[in-house]
Design a protein around this motif. Structure first.
Motif, PDB file in Angstrom:
ATOM      1  N   HIS A  54      27.401   0.350  51.430  1.00 44.22           N
ATOM      2  CA  HIS A  54      27.433   1.644  52.111  1.00 44.22           C
ATOM      3  C   HIS A  54      28.821   1.927  52.669  1.00 44.22           C
ATOM      4  O   HIS A  54      29.332   3.048  52.586  1.00 44.22           O
ATOM      5  CB  HIS A  54      26.424   1.663  53.267  1.00 44.22           C
ATOM      6  N   VAL A  55      29.428   0.898  53.252  1.00 43.55           N
ATOM      7  CA  VAL A  55      30.746   1.081  53.865  1.00 43.55           C
ATOM      8  C   VAL A  55      31.776   1.488  52.811  1.00 43.55           C
ATOM      9  O   VAL A  55      32.541   2.450  52.992  1.00 43.55           O
ATOM     10  CB  VAL A  55      31.192  -0.207  54.581  1.00 43.55           C
ATOM     11  N   MET A  56      31.804   0.766  51.682  1.00 40.90           N
ATOM     12  CA  MET A  56      32.778   1.099  50.645  1.00 40.90           C
ATOM     13  C   MET A  56      32.504   2.476  50.051  1.00 40.90           C
ATOM     14  O   MET A  56      33.440   3.207  49.694  1.00 40.90           O
ATOM     15  CB  MET A  56      32.783   0.038  49.547  1.00 40.90           C
ATOM     16  N   ALA A  57      31.252   2.850  49.969  1.00 38.17           N
ATOM     17  CA  ALA A  57      30.920   4.186  49.470  1.00 38.17           C
ATOM     18  C   ALA A  57      31.479   5.262  50.389  1.00 38.17           C
ATOM     19  O   ALA A  57      32.091   6.238  49.927  1.00 38.17           O
ATOM     20  CB  ALA A  57      29.406   4.330  49.341  1.00 38.17           C
ATOM     21  N   ARG A  58      31.285   5.088  51.692  1.00 36.38           N
ATOM     22  CA  ARG A  58      31.783   6.090  52.639  1.00 36.38           C
ATOM     23  C   ARG A  58      33.308   6.159  52.640  1.00 36.38           C
ATOM     24  O   ARG A  58      33.901   7.240  52.687  1.00 36.38           O
ATOM     25  CB  ARG A  58      31.271   5.774  54.052  1.00 36.38           C
ATOM     26  N   GLU A  59      33.936   4.976  52.580  1.00 36.64           N
ATOM     27  CA  GLU A  59      35.388   4.927  52.706  1.00 36.64           C
ATOM     28  C   GLU A  59      36.115   5.349  51.428  1.00 36.64           C
ATOM     29  O   GLU A  59      37.185   5.965  51.498  1.00 36.64           O
ATOM     30  CB  GLU A  59      35.822   3.504  53.068  1.00 36.64           C
ATOM     31  N   SER A  60      35.551   5.004  50.276  1.00 38.13           N
ATOM     32  CA  SER A  60      36.282   5.191  49.018  1.00 38.13           C
ATOM     33  C   SER A  60      35.609   6.146  48.037  1.00 38.13           C
ATOM     34  O   SER A  60      36.224   7.082  47.550  1.00 38.13           O
ATOM     35  CB  SER A  60      36.514   3.835  48.333  1.00 38.13           C
ATOM     36  N   PHE A  61      34.331   5.925  47.747  1.00 37.66           N
ATOM     37  CA  PHE A  61      33.697   6.712  46.697  1.00 37.66           C
ATOM     38  C   PHE A  61      33.393   8.141  47.140  1.00 37.66           C
ATOM     39  O   PHE A  61      33.192   9.017  46.302  1.00 37.66           O
ATOM     40  CB  PHE A  61      32.437   6.023  46.202  1.00 37.66           C
ATOM     41  N   GLN A  62      33.362   8.366  48.453  1.00 40.32           N
ATOM     42  CA  GLN A  62      33.189   9.727  48.936  1.00 40.32           C
ATOM     43  C   GLN A  62      34.528  10.409  49.252  1.00 40.32           C
ATOM     44  O   GLN A  62      34.546  11.558  49.694  1.00 40.32           O
ATOM     45  CB  GLN A  62      32.284   9.737  50.178  1.00 40.32           C
ATOM     46  N   ASP A  63      35.611   9.702  48.994  1.00 39.63           N
ATOM     47  CA  ASP A  63      36.951  10.239  49.255  1.00 39.63           C
ATOM     48  C   ASP A  63      37.473  10.928  47.996  1.00 39.63           C
ATOM     49  O   ASP A  63      37.529  10.321  46.918  1.00 39.63           O
ATOM     50  CB  ASP A  63      37.882   9.096  49.657  1.00 39.63           C
ATOM     51  N   ALA A  64      37.877  12.188  48.130  1.00 44.73           N
ATOM     52  CA  ALA A  64      38.281  12.977  46.965  1.00 44.73           C
ATOM     53  C   ALA A  64      39.512  12.398  46.275  1.00 44.73           C
ATOM     54  O   ALA A  64      39.595  12.382  45.030  1.00 44.73           O
ATOM     55  CB  ALA A  64      38.539  14.420  47.380  1.00 44.73           C
ATOM     56  N   ALA A  65      40.484  11.912  47.041  1.00 46.20           N
ATOM     57  CA  ALA A  65      41.705  11.379  46.440  1.00 46.20           C
ATOM     58  C   ALA A  65      41.411  10.103  45.655  1.00 46.20           C
ATOM     59  O   ALA A  65      41.924   9.888  44.555  1.00 46.20           O
ATOM     60  CB  ALA A  65      42.753  11.122  47.518  1.00 46.20           C
ATOM     61  N   THR A  66      40.566   9.239  46.223  1.00 41.30           N
ATOM     62  CA  THR A  66      40.198   8.013  45.520  1.00 41.30           C
ATOM     63  C   THR A  66      39.417   8.342  44.259  1.00 41.30           C
ATOM     64  O   THR A  66      39.639   7.747  43.187  1.00 41.30           O
ATOM     65  CB  THR A  66      39.355   7.107  46.433  1.00 41.30           C
ATOM     66  N   ALA A  67      38.497   9.294  44.366  1.00 37.74           N
ATOM     67  CA  ALA A  67      37.720   9.698  43.204  1.00 37.74           C
ATOM     68  C   ALA A  67      38.622  10.253  42.102  1.00 37.74           C
ATOM     69  O   ALA A  67      38.410   9.980  40.912  1.00 37.74           O
ATOM     70  CB  ALA A  67      36.678  10.733  43.602  1.00 37.74           C
ATOM     71  N   ALA A  68      39.646  10.991  42.499  1.00 31.59           N
ATOM     72  CA  ALA A  68      40.576  11.534  41.503  1.00 31.59           C
ATOM     73  C   ALA A  68      41.312  10.422  40.768  1.00 31.59           C
ATOM     74  O   ALA A  68      41.511  10.487  39.548  1.00 31.59           O
ATOM     75  CB  ALA A  68      41.560  12.480  42.182  1.00 31.59           C
ATOM     76  N   ASP A  69      41.728   9.398  41.510  1.00 32.29           N
ATOM     77  CA  ASP A  69      42.390   8.253  40.870  1.00 32.29           C
ATOM     78  C   ASP A  69      41.448   7.557  39.887  1.00 32.29           C
ATOM     79  O   ASP A  69      41.847   7.177  38.774  1.00 32.29           O
ATOM     80  CB  ASP A  69      42.841   7.244  41.934  1.00 32.29           C
ATOM     81  N   LEU A  70      40.215   7.364  40.308  1.00 38.77           N
ATOM     82  CA  LEU A  70      39.235   6.713  39.435  1.00 38.77           C
ATOM     83  C   LEU A  70      39.001   7.527  38.165  1.00 38.77           C
ATOM     84  O   LEU A  70      39.029   6.991  37.050  1.00 38.77           O
ATOM     85  CB  LEU A  70      37.910   6.537  40.178  1.00 38.77           C
ATOM     86  N   ASP A  71      38.775   8.815  38.334  1.00 34.52           N
ATOM     87  CA  ASP A  71      38.448   9.646  37.187  1.00 34.52           C
ATOM     88  C   ASP A  71      39.625   9.787  36.230  1.00 34.52           C
ATOM     89  O   ASP A  71      39.443   9.904  35.015  1.00 34.52           O
ATOM     90  CB  ASP A  71      37.987  11.025  37.658  1.00 34.52           C
ATOM     91  N   ALA A  72      40.849   9.752  36.771  1.00 34.01           N
ATOM     92  CA  ALA A  72      42.026   9.914  35.919  1.00 34.01           C
ATOM     93  C   ALA A  72      42.305   8.687  35.058  1.00 34.01           C
ATOM     94  O   ALA A  72      42.758   8.816  33.917  1.00 34.01           O
ATOM     95  CB  ALA A  72      43.256  10.229  36.787  1.00 34.01           C
ATOM     96  N   GLY A  73      42.023   7.514  35.593  1.00 35.84           N
ATOM     97  CA  GLY A  73      42.437   6.308  34.891  1.00 35.84           C
ATOM     98  C   GLY A  73      41.343   5.382  34.442  1.00 35.84           C
ATOM     99  O   GLY A  73      41.628   4.342  33.820  1.00 35.84           O
ATOM    100  N   PHE A  74      40.068   5.723  34.702  1.00 38.53           N
ATOM    101  CA  PHE A  74      38.980   4.791  34.415  1.00 38.53           C
ATOM    102  C   PHE A  74      37.725   5.553  34.010  1.00 38.53           C
ATOM    103  O   PHE A  74      37.578   6.748  34.294  1.00 38.53           O
ATOM    104  CB  PHE A  74      38.643   3.951  35.656  1.00 38.53           C
ATOM    105  N   VAL A  75      36.809   4.855  33.403  1.00 40.01           N
ATOM    106  CA  VAL A  75      35.413   5.270  33.336  1.00 40.01           C
ATOM    107  C   VAL A  75      34.679   4.434  34.374  1.00 40.01           C
ATOM    108  O   VAL A  75      34.761   3.196  34.360  1.00 40.01           O
ATOM    109  CB  VAL A  75      34.817   5.062  31.936  1.00 40.01           C
ATOM    110  N   ALA A  76      34.004   5.098  35.296  1.00 41.46           N
ATOM    111  CA  ALA A  76      33.366   4.403  36.421  1.00 41.46           C
ATOM    112  C   ALA A  76      31.859   4.283  36.187  1.00 41.46           C
ATOM    113  O   ALA A  76      31.184   5.286  35.934  1.00 41.46           O
ATOM    114  CB  ALA A  76      33.636   5.153  37.723  1.00 41.46           C
ATOM    115  N   ILE A  77      31.367   3.055  36.261  1.00 38.35           N
ATOM    116  CA  ILE A  77      29.937   2.779  36.066  1.00 38.35           C
ATOM    117  C   ILE A  77      29.362   2.231  37.364  1.00 38.35           C
ATOM    118  O   ILE A  77      29.926   1.324  37.974  1.00 38.35           O
ATOM    119  CB  ILE A  77      29.711   1.744  34.939  1.00 38.35           C
TER     120      ILE A  77
END
Length: 612
Positions: A54-77
């Motif tokens: 839950h903590v990592m989800a709130r801090e990173s996966f709900q963060d728009a900038a982090t999500a942009a980095d993930l989507d630009a360079g990875f496929v996230a499962i």
């Protein structure tokens, strides 16, 4: 962006459906997309009641900038470890090459061909306590992928090879342990006792402490109690210490996952189905009927779903005064809790874990003469057999809201459900459940090898990524242990010596590592203990299951105590369970048949004639 998680059969995946991350569920399509884009895959593994997930989800996966980095360079499962335990096991083994601190959330970077090349657990949003920020990790992986692909390929190849070697064949010439070897193993487990606070652990006051119910169950085995009362007392003391500590919920019952302190204080507040099902059995064997009823109450009142199956766990977090609180709900008294919304329950009905609950509740219902517990076990069994199994007894791993998951069942699911159904058959006197159990065991063994019908996870298989042999038990019986347990139970009911041979073969194949590390193989060693001494089987034929003769029989620590009426005895015999053959009421009176050391005493009708 496509919301691929909204219809998932995993509450954990649904928790992430509104993240700005372009999540994929586990499957071949995600890896194919990574190949098309020539980018690595980031696999994030957790479960719905995991606090740090839950903590990592709130801090990173709900963060728009982090999500942009993930989507630009990875496929996230996103993977629910409880829905895909084979995936979790394979990637956890791979992660061990990169970090000694294993746990969840588990973050694994994988090539489009499915080969892991880097892994870690929780990463914070900013550098902290020696950990890099998650976005720094993403940047470093992207840089390595672009600039040093050869190094990545070499690392990935080495890890996949190591995983394959870890799954090598076991010694087919090994033999099952004898009782003297098991007594030494029990003594070794008992020597790990914390003499001050109970349970297992050392002197560090800040060391986490787990119940290790599988080891406690081994120490309570009938054969171990007979040769080492002191070793069995270690289990009884551990249960007493946990029951008197903060690890036990004083309001709603049940036990929390583990304590973060040696004295069982400061619990990690999630309450898990598998833990509590096993601790219900521990409480029964320790003679703590108060604790057994407490745990059973939690299972029925909190975890059992409207459809009958039991949910996987209850969360550690809840909303209090508009904020997420870890454990705050559980620190309130009954009156204060009534004013709060309780933590959510992961309603995912995991096949094997329901098997553990079915078996424990069936034994508790029979031992405590409580039809409510028997009915709860029966309700769960019917729900699982209806939704999580097809007409050919092929199982899926889990279901949610009576919708089956696409994830295949594991060997542990087959074994744990079969063992639970066998216990339910004995407790209710209805052979149909044992017949289903026998079919499940038969489906997993062809006489020379063990495996689930249809094979394991198809994505891992296609990628050549092997999950390590999970024979050790840890916090629940492994697939091997559970199948051996179910096979031994069927043998005790007279299904045939082939089932004893199967149980012995499984135990023997893992005996060397089990005897060397007994704390990690408690469930397997419990089966070994059952097989190491002659069995005791008691059958009572009575028109009334509450007859004094039946009550007296249930108080005897035998391997099987079955109470059936005359019609049920004939049905058991017709279904191929020879223990019930030729058994009937004598002179119209309830009659008990006590078989010990492979021989049966003359039948008795007086409870006083039963030997404790």
């Amino acid at each position: 962006m496509t919301n691929r998680l909204a219809a998932a059969t995993s509450p954990y995946l649904r928790q992430h459906q509104d993240n700005p991350v372009d999540w994929w569920a586990w499957g071949a399509d995600a890896f194919a997309r990574a190949g098309e884009r020539d980018v690595p895959v980031m696999v994030s593994i957790g479960y719905s009641t995991c606090h740090w997930c839950h903590v990592m989800a709130r801090e990173s996966f709900q963060d728009a900038a982090t999500a942009a980095d993930l989507d630009a360079g990875f496929v996230a499962i996103k993977v629910d470890r409880e829905e895909h335990p084979e995936v979790d096991s394979a990637y956890m083994a791979a992660a061990a090459a990169f970090t000694p601190h294993l746990g969840w959330p588990l973050t694994v970077f994988v090539t489009p061909e499915g080969r892991p090349f880097f892994a870690g657990t929780y990463f914070p949003p900013e550098p902290r306590s020696g950990l890099p920020a998650f976005r720094q990790v993403l940047a470093a992986v992207r840089e390595a992928w672009t600039e040093r692909r050869d190094e990545i390929d070499g690392t990935a190849d080495a890890i996949v090879s190591a995983l394959a070697e870890a799954g090598a064949a076991l010694d087919a010439g090994a033999t099952a342990p004898k009782i003297d070897e098991l007594a030494l193993a029990a003594a070794a487990v008992a020597a790990r006792e914390d003499r001050e606070f109970g349970g297992f652990g050392g002197p560090d006051p800040a060391a986490p402490k787990f119940p290790v119910a599988t080891a406690l169950r081994f120490l309570q085995a009938r054969a171990i109690r007979e040769v080492s009362a002191e070793a069995s007392a270690v289990a009884d003391r551990a249960l007493a210490a946990m029951a008197a500590s903060a690890l036990r919920d004083p309001v709603e019952g049940g036990f929390f996952r583990y304590a973060t302190r040696r004295d069982w204080s400061v619990p990690h507040y999630e309450r898990m189905l598998a833990d509590n099902a096993q601790l219900l059995d521990v409480a029964l064997d320790a003679g703590r009927t108060d604790v057994a009823r407490d745990v059973a109450g939690f299972l029925l009142e909190v975890l059992q779903r409207p459809g009958g199956g039991f949910g996987a766990a209850q969360d550690s977090e809840s909303w209090i005064d508009g904020a997420r609180s870890e454990g705050g709900y559980y620190q309130r008294d009954a009156a204060s809790r009534a004013e709060l919304e309780p933590p959510s329950v992961d309603g995912k009905v995991v096949t094997g874990w329901n098997g553990l609950a079915i078996g424990a509740l069936a034994r508790a219902g029979a031992r405590l003469d409580d039809p409510t517990l028997l009915e709860a076990a029966r309700w769960s069994a019917e729900a699982v057999l209806e939704t999580n199994a097809d007409a050919d007894d092929r199982l899926v791993r889990a279901s949610l809201d009576e919708i089956p998951s696409r994830a295949r069942a594991t060997l542990a699911d087959y074994g744990q459900l079969a063992a639970g159904l066998t216990a339910l058959a004995v407790a209710t006197g209805e052979p149909l459940y044992a017949v289903r159990a026998r079919a499940l065991v038969d489906a997993c063994s062809d006489g020379s090898a063990l495996g689930v019908p249809g094979g394991g996870d198809p994505v891992l298989a296609a990628q050549g990524v092997a999950a390590p042999d999970a024979a050790s038990d840890g916090d629940e019986p492994s697939g091997a242990s559970a199948l051996a347990d179910a096979a031994a139970a069927l043998w005790l009911l007279g299904a045939g010596d082939d089932y004893r041979a199967l149980a012995e073969r499984i135990v023997a194949a893992h005996s060397a590592e089990a005897l060397a590390q007994p704390l990690a193989y408690g469930a397997l060693l419990r089966v070994a203990a059952l097989l190491s001494v002659p069995p005791r089987q008691i059958v009572v034929i009575a028109a009334d299951a509450s007859h004094p003769l039946a009550v007296a029989a249930r108080g005897i620590p035998a391997d099987v105590v079955a109470v059936v009426d005359a019609g049920q005895a004939k049905a058991w015999t017709a279904d191929g369970f020879s223990l019930f053959a030729e058994k009937s009421m004598r002179g119209g009176a309830a009659t008990a048949y006590d078989c010990q050391n492979f021989a049966c005493r003359l039948p008795v009708t007086d409870p006083e004639d039963l030997i404790p």
